[in-house]
Every structure is written in structure tokens, then in C-alpha cells.
Scaffold this motif. Structure first.
Motif, PDB file in Angstrom:
ATOM      1  N   VAL A 141      -3.984  11.984   4.591  1.00 28.99           N
ATOM      2  CA  VAL A 141      -3.971  11.339   3.281  1.00 28.99           C
ATOM      3  C   VAL A 141      -3.537   9.893   3.529  1.00 28.99           C
ATOM      4  O   VAL A 141      -2.416   9.633   3.957  1.00 28.99           O
ATOM      5  CB  VAL A 141      -3.007  12.049   2.312  1.00 28.99           C
ATOM      6  CG1 VAL A 141      -3.070  11.400   0.929  1.00 28.99           C
ATOM      7  CG2 VAL A 141      -3.349  13.535   2.218  1.00 28.99           C
ATOM      8  N   ILE A 142      -4.481   8.971   3.290  1.00 27.00           N
ATOM      9  CA  ILE A 142      -4.310   7.580   3.740  1.00 27.00           C
ATOM     10  C   ILE A 142      -3.996   6.664   2.563  1.00 27.00           C
ATOM     11  O   ILE A 142      -4.756   6.621   1.589  1.00 27.00           O
ATOM     12  CB  ILE A 142      -5.612   7.103   4.433  1.00 27.00           C
ATOM     13  CG1 ILE A 142      -5.958   8.037   5.609  1.00 27.00           C
ATOM     14  CG2 ILE A 142      -5.487   5.666   4.894  1.00 27.00           C
ATOM     15  CD1 ILE A 142      -7.303   7.730   6.258  1.00 27.00           C
ATOM     16  N   TYR A 151       3.556   9.970  -4.115  1.00 31.87           N
ATOM     17  CA  TYR A 151       2.437  10.475  -3.291  1.00 31.87           C
ATOM     18  C   TYR A 151       2.968  11.394  -2.195  1.00 31.87           C
ATOM     19  O   TYR A 151       2.309  12.357  -1.807  1.00 31.87           O
ATOM     20  CB  TYR A 151       1.668   9.324  -2.622  1.00 31.87           C
ATOM     21  CG  TYR A 151       0.942   8.374  -3.551  1.00 31.87           C
ATOM     22  CD1 TYR A 151       0.483   8.778  -4.794  1.00 31.87           C
ATOM     23  CD2 TYR A 151       0.694   7.064  -3.159  1.00 31.87           C
ATOM     24  CE1 TYR A 151      -0.187   7.890  -5.629  1.00 31.87           C
ATOM     25  CE2 TYR A 151       0.021   6.174  -3.975  1.00 31.87           C
ATOM     26  CZ  TYR A 151      -0.410   6.597  -5.215  1.00 31.87           C
ATOM     27  OH  TYR A 151      -1.077   5.723  -6.031  1.00 31.87           O
ATOM     28  N   GLU A 152       4.137  11.048  -1.695  1.00 32.74           N
ATOM     29  CA  GLU A 152       4.750  11.818  -0.612  1.00 32.74           C
ATOM     30  C   GLU A 152       4.955  13.286  -1.032  1.00 32.74           C
ATOM     31  O   GLU A 152       4.638  14.217  -0.293  1.00 32.74           O
ATOM     32  CB  GLU A 152       6.087  11.150  -0.256  1.00 32.74           C
ATOM     33  CG  GLU A 152       6.979  11.919   0.696  1.00 32.74           C
ATOM     34  CD  GLU A 152       6.453  11.914   2.107  1.00 32.74           C
ATOM     35  OE1 GLU A 152       5.729  10.967   2.461  1.00 32.74           O
ATOM     36  OE2 GLU A 152       6.765  12.878   2.855  1.00 32.74           O
ATOM     37  N   LEU A 153       5.475  13.461  -2.258  1.00 34.06           N
ATOM     38  CA  LEU A 153       5.709  14.831  -2.741  1.00 34.06           C
ATOM     39  C   LEU A 153       4.387  15.529  -3.053  1.00 34.06           C
ATOM     40  O   LEU A 153       4.173  16.689  -2.694  1.00 34.06           O
ATOM     41  CB  LEU A 153       6.574  14.824  -4.006  1.00 34.06           C
ATOM     42  CG  LEU A 153       8.017  14.337  -3.895  1.00 34.06           C
ATOM     43  CD1 LEU A 153       8.733  14.525  -5.234  1.00 34.06           C
ATOM     44  CD2 LEU A 153       8.762  15.090  -2.807  1.00 34.06           C
ATOM     45  N   THR A 154       3.504  14.793  -3.752  1.00 33.51           N
ATOM     46  CA  THR A 154       2.266  15.414  -4.254  1.00 33.51           C
ATOM     47  C   THR A 154       1.347  15.845  -3.113  1.00 33.51           C
ATOM     48  O   THR A 154       0.773  16.942  -3.146  1.00 33.51           O
ATOM     49  CB  THR A 154       1.517  14.410  -5.155  1.00 33.51           C
ATOM     50  OG1 THR A 154       2.429  13.911  -6.122  1.00 33.51           O
ATOM     51  CG2 THR A 154       0.346  15.052  -5.857  1.00 33.51           C
ATOM     52  N   HIS A 160       1.228  19.705   2.240  1.00 37.06           N
ATOM     53  CA  HIS A 160       1.286  19.566   3.705  1.00 37.06           C
ATOM     54  C   HIS A 160       0.192  18.675   4.278  1.00 37.06           C
ATOM     55  O   HIS A 160      -0.267  18.891   5.397  1.00 37.06           O
ATOM     56  CB  HIS A 160       1.280  20.939   4.395  1.00 37.06           C
ATOM     57  CG  HIS A 160       2.527  21.713   4.110  1.00 37.06           C
ATOM     58  ND1 HIS A 160       2.755  22.970   4.607  1.00 37.06           N
ATOM     59  CD2 HIS A 160       3.623  21.409   3.377  1.00 37.06           C
ATOM     60  CE1 HIS A 160       3.926  23.408   4.182  1.00 37.06           C
ATOM     61  NE2 HIS A 160       4.480  22.470   3.435  1.00 37.06           N
ATOM     62  N   GLY A 161      -0.264  17.680   3.475  1.00 42.65           N
ATOM     63  CA  GLY A 161      -1.137  16.662   4.045  1.00 42.65           C
ATOM     64  C   GLY A 161      -0.324  15.802   5.004  1.00 42.65           C
ATOM     65  O   GLY A 161       0.895  15.702   4.879  1.00 42.65           O
ATOM     66  N   VAL A 162      -1.011  15.195   5.961  1.00 36.50           N
ATOM     67  CA  VAL A 162      -0.335  14.276   6.891  1.00 36.50           C
ATOM     68  C   VAL A 162      -0.517  12.868   6.330  1.00 36.50           C
ATOM     69  O   VAL A 162      -1.647  12.384   6.194  1.00 36.50           O
ATOM     70  CB  VAL A 162      -0.964  14.356   8.296  1.00 36.50           C
ATOM     71  CG1 VAL A 162      -0.353  13.305   9.218  1.00 36.50           C
ATOM     72  CG2 VAL A 162      -0.789  15.758   8.858  1.00 36.50           C
ATOM     73  N   ILE A 163       0.591  12.240   5.978  1.00 39.27           N
ATOM     74  CA  ILE A 163       0.515  10.903   5.380  1.00 39.27           C
ATOM     75  C   ILE A 163       0.224   9.881   6.475  1.00 39.27           C
ATOM     76  O   ILE A 163       0.922   9.822   7.484  1.00 39.27           O
ATOM     77  CB  ILE A 163       1.841  10.540   4.674  1.00 39.27           C
ATOM     78  CG1 ILE A 163       2.249  11.623   3.666  1.00 39.27           C
ATOM     79  CG2 ILE A 163       1.747   9.153   4.034  1.00 39.27           C
ATOM     80  CD1 ILE A 163       1.311  11.876   2.529  1.00 39.27           C
ATOM     81  N   VAL A 164      -0.834   9.096   6.282  1.00 44.66           N
ATOM     82  CA  VAL A 164      -1.173   8.029   7.229  1.00 44.66           C
ATOM     83  C   VAL A 164      -1.071   6.705   6.471  1.00 44.66           C
ATOM     84  O   VAL A 164      -1.844   6.450   5.554  1.00 44.66           O
ATOM     85  CB  VAL A 164      -2.611   8.213   7.777  1.00 44.66           C
ATOM     86  CG1 VAL A 164      -2.950   7.087   8.752  1.00 44.66           C
ATOM     87  CG2 VAL A 164      -2.763   9.572   8.443  1.00 44.66           C
TER      88      VAL A 164
END
Ligand SMILES: Cc1ncc(COP(=O)(O)O)c(C=O)c1O
Length: 431
Positions: A141-142, A151-154, A160-164
Motif C-alpha cells: 500500500v503505497i 492509513y496505517e490503521l486502515t 496487514h498491508g505492507v506500507i510503502v
């Protein structure tokens, strides 16, 4: 798998296999029940002229039962526009009115193929629907390093998306489309990414210009051409508050119909645009070439809504619809725009006046509710606490150097005093 979900998936595969591939496991499994209570009630509402004993509301005297204690404060509205459940997709009239507004404000989408907006419990809910439908554990998730913290929580914690992250700005303080491009192309192995574009940006108040807009669209197209399926969410929370030269349309329009591997999703709403934060009325809209794809995405969205909140609040949908149809609406919005723009201009004039010496820079801002200072010599959190304690001034500290100031909630005549106090706070800490 439920046969209805299977049918929706088949429709997606036939219409655009890439959109099917973008779905999470939940996205593949979800469907909107056709033969449940809601559909039987809808059938009864149309055909049961004698007694309609279907859905779980109470009626009296031919209308919804209600208490005078509530109705007496809401007497401008008819009980049937307040008390019964709104449909899971939202009030049909509100959906059409929002679609019309979207086209009027974004002429670039007029000739594109996109669905009817589905009503959400405001933008956060729209974003969480996107997360549910498209994000599986490990999906990228970019979004930029300066972003709305939720966005971090959602996308991260909940799905469990990987935040980029990539840096929002280049060195010469333009939108870093190269950073977006690299973040996207680095997902080639996964073959999938979710991109969030948020302009006007929270926290900086930045909206890119036309050339940067072209670069963003080119970066996403390049990723699609490289075989990456890209769900592009435009979080248009602060849409319309463009105070200077910048893009003034959502990139949703530019991305619609661009490439079969790009799925544009517009998340927007009345929250900030119409100054109704607590009403919780937002929308989610998909763009796709194929009508069956649009319909399947809408059904899956309704499935998530039915499974989580069942339907959004009815009164606030009625209030927003009433406002959109009011002859005064545009004049009143223009007046509030003038106030907000006056504040933004005043902040810029103060910051450019030279009176604050050399203690901070500021990130470019041209839109929205906020601006961000970049502090040179003091820690943002230390300053934030000092400002509250010593001067009764509330700000938001983001990381070590950034202090977000919501000029949206400070009257123009008080802005100079506010920035003087922030400056004094910095001097206190430096002394
Ligand atoms: C960028 C951004 N997106 C979404 C939201 C959430 O909006 P809503 O209150 O409609 O859920 C906010 C609210 O602060 C925001 O700043």
C-alpha cells in the motif's frame, strides 16, 4: 464459495480479469445477498399494498413510528426522510446528486465510464472498504511519507498491508512522482499494488500542478504496462479547496479508462467539503470500462457495507441531499471558500514577510485545511508541548521537525498572533 459471489467473480473475470486479480480473499468471497430480508422487503414495498409486514421498523398512521421529542427539533424534514433505514447503497437521489456534482466539478470525467457513487459512513469508511476488498496480507500500500496517520490503521494494522512510503517532495519541493514510480515498479514481483493519492494533502496542504499531475499518471501507467495491477485510490477529502494554481480536478478522471490494469477508486464526501464533519456522509466510486465490472464492484461494496454497518445513517443523507439541492448552496460554499482562501493567503503572507527570522521553513501549500512548518533547530514535539503549556496554543507535531497548523480553524485576524506565539515558543526553547 457462495454462488452469488462466484457469479460476481465470473462477471469480473469476463469483464476485466485484472480487476478480479486485484481483489483480496475477502473481496473475492463477499457478495450482496439477493434473497434475504432486504430484497424481500424491497419487493414488498413495491407490491404489498394491503399489509407490509416485512422489515424491522415500526409504523403508525401510514408512516414510520417516531417520538415527538425527536421530531419536534427536526420538523423541517418528513419522518420518512429521517427514520426508516436508508438503502445500503445510500439514498438514490443523493447518489445521483453527488454524481452530478462530481461531473460538474471534474469535467474530465464527463465522458468516462464510472459507476454510481455508493454512500459510505464518510471517507474513513470508504477507505476501509477499499482495504477490505483489495488488501491481503503482504500487499503493498503505497503513499507518501507525509500522510494522514489513519492509513496505517486502515491498511496496515487492520488488513496487514505492507506500507510503502516515498518522500512526498523532491529537493526542489515538487511532488515526487519519481518516488511514486520507483515504489510502484518495485512491486513487480508481487504484480499488485494499492496506491493512495491524497490532494489536497493532509498534513501539508499541497496539491500538485498540471505537469506533476501528468507525471503521476505516467508513473502509474508505466507500472500497469509493466504488468502490475494497480488499485489507485484518490482520497479527495479536501476536494475543491484549491487556492492557487494547481490541479483542480481529481486525478480519478485522468486515470479512468487509462489502462485495464488500473482500477481508479474515488473516495470523497461531504465531511470537509460541505463542513459537516460529524454527519458521516461520504462516497466510494469506481471507474471501469465494462458495465458488468462496475456492477460487480458495487455489489461487493454493498456486501461489505451490509456485513459491517448494514446501512449508513439516514438523517444526515437527507440533510446533505437537501443542501445539494438548495438554490443557496453554491453561493454559501463560495462564501466559505473565500474565508478559507483568505486564511491561507494570510498565512503565506506572514511566513513570507521575513518577521520569523530563520527558525523554520515551510512545505509548499496551496489548498485544503492545513500547512506544515519544518522546524530548523527545535524538536516538534517539545515545541508542541511548550506551546500548549506556556501559550495555550494547540498544534500537531509530526516526526522530529514538522508542525502542522490547521489554519482552517483560526480566524484570519488571529493568524498573526498565532504565528507570533509559535515563533516565541521556538525562541524560548532556543534560549
Ligand atoms: C486525508 C484524509 N482522508 C480522510 C479523512 C477522513 O474523513 P472522514 O471524517 O470523512 O472519515 C481525513 C480526515 O481527517 C483526512 O484528512
Amino acid at each position: 464459495m457462495n454462488p452469488l459471489a462466484e457469479q460476481l467473480n465470473e462477471n469480473l473475470k469476463a469483464g476485466n480479469i485484472h480487476v478480479y486479480e486485484m481483489l483480496s480473499t475477502l473481496g473475492k468471497e463477499i457478495y450482496f445477498p439477493k434473497e434475504g430480508i432486504l430484497s424481500q422487503s424491497a419487493e414488498a414495498a413495491a407490491g404489498a399494498k394491503k399489509y407490509n409486514a416485512t422489515i424491522g421498523i415500526a409504523t403508525e398512521d401510514g408512516g414510520p413510528m417516531h417520538l415527538s421529542a425527536i421530531q419536534e427539533t427536526l420538523s423541517a424534514y418528513k419522518p420518512q426522510d429521517l427514520y426508516p433505514y436508508a438503502p445500503p447503497a445510500g439514498k438514490p437521489e443523493l447518489r445521483s446528486a453527488w454524481r452530478e456534482k462530481m461531473i460538474a466539478e471534474n469535467p474530465s470525467i464527463a465522458d468516462k465510464s464510472f459507476g454510481n457513487p455508493v454512500v459510505t459512513n464518510a471517507l474513513t469508511h470508504g477507505l476501509s472498504i477499499v482495504a477490505d476488498l483489495f488488501v491481503d496480507e503482504g500487499d503493498a500500500v503505497i503513499f507518501p511519507d507525509k500522510n494522514w496517520e489513519n492509513y496505517e490503521l486502515t491498511f496496515g494494522i487492520r488488513r496487514h498491508g505492507v506500507i510503502v512510503n516515498y518522500p512526498l517532495f523532491t529537493e526542489d519541493m515538487k511532488f515526487n512522482s519519481q518516488g511514486l514510480r520507483e515504489a510502484l515498479l518495485s512491486q513487480k514481483d508481487k504484480g499488485k499494488a494499492i496506491v493512495i493519492l491524497n490532494f489536497p494533502n493532509n498534513p501539508t496542504g499541497y496539491t500538485p500542478g498540471a505537469k506533476e499531475g501528468d507525471e503521476i499518471v505516467a508513473a502509474i501507467t508505466e507500472a500497469a504496462e509493466a504488468g502490475i495491477n494497480v488499485v489507485v485510490v484518490t482520497d479527495d477529502a479536501y476536494f475543491g479547496l484549491f487556492f492557487e494554481e494547481s490541479l483542480s480536478e481529481s486525478l480519478f478522471g485522468r486515470l479512468a479508462g487509462r489502462h485495464p490494469r488500473i482500477l481508479p477508486v474515488k473516495v470523497d464526501g461531504a465531511t470537509k467539503e460541505e463542513y459537516v464533519w460529524g454527519f458521516r456522509v461520504g462516497f466510494i466510486t469506481y471507474a471501469a470500462e465494462d458495465a458488468a465490472v462496475l456492477s460487480a464492484l458495487e455489489q461487493k461494496t454493498l456486501g461489505i457495507i451490509r456485513a459491517t454497518i448494514s446501512s449508513g445513517a439516514h438523517p444526515s443523507q437527507t440533510f446533505v441531499l437537501h443542501a445539494l439541492k438548495s438554490p443557496e448552496f453554491h453561493a454559501q460554499k463560495a462564501e466559505k471558500f473565500r474565508v478559507m482562501k483568505g486564511r491561507a493567503n494570510k498565512v503565506k503572507a506572514l511566513l513570507d514577510s521575513g518577521k520569523y527570522g530563520d527558525v523554520w521553513e515551510y512545505y509548499p501549500f496551496n489548498s485544503g485545511y492545513f500547512m506544515c512548518l519544518k522546524l530548523k533547530n527545535v524538536n516538534a514535539e517539545t515545541l508542541r508541548q511548550h506551546l500548549i503549556r506556556e501559550y495555550g496554543v494547540g498544534t500537531i507535531a509530526l516526526g522530529d521537525t514538522d508542525l502542522r497548523i490547521a489554519f482552517s480553524c483560526i480566524a484570519e485576524e488571529n493568524l498573526e498572533d498565532l504565528f507570533d506565539l509559535v515563533y516565541r515558543g521556538v525562541q524560548d526553547l532556543q534560549a
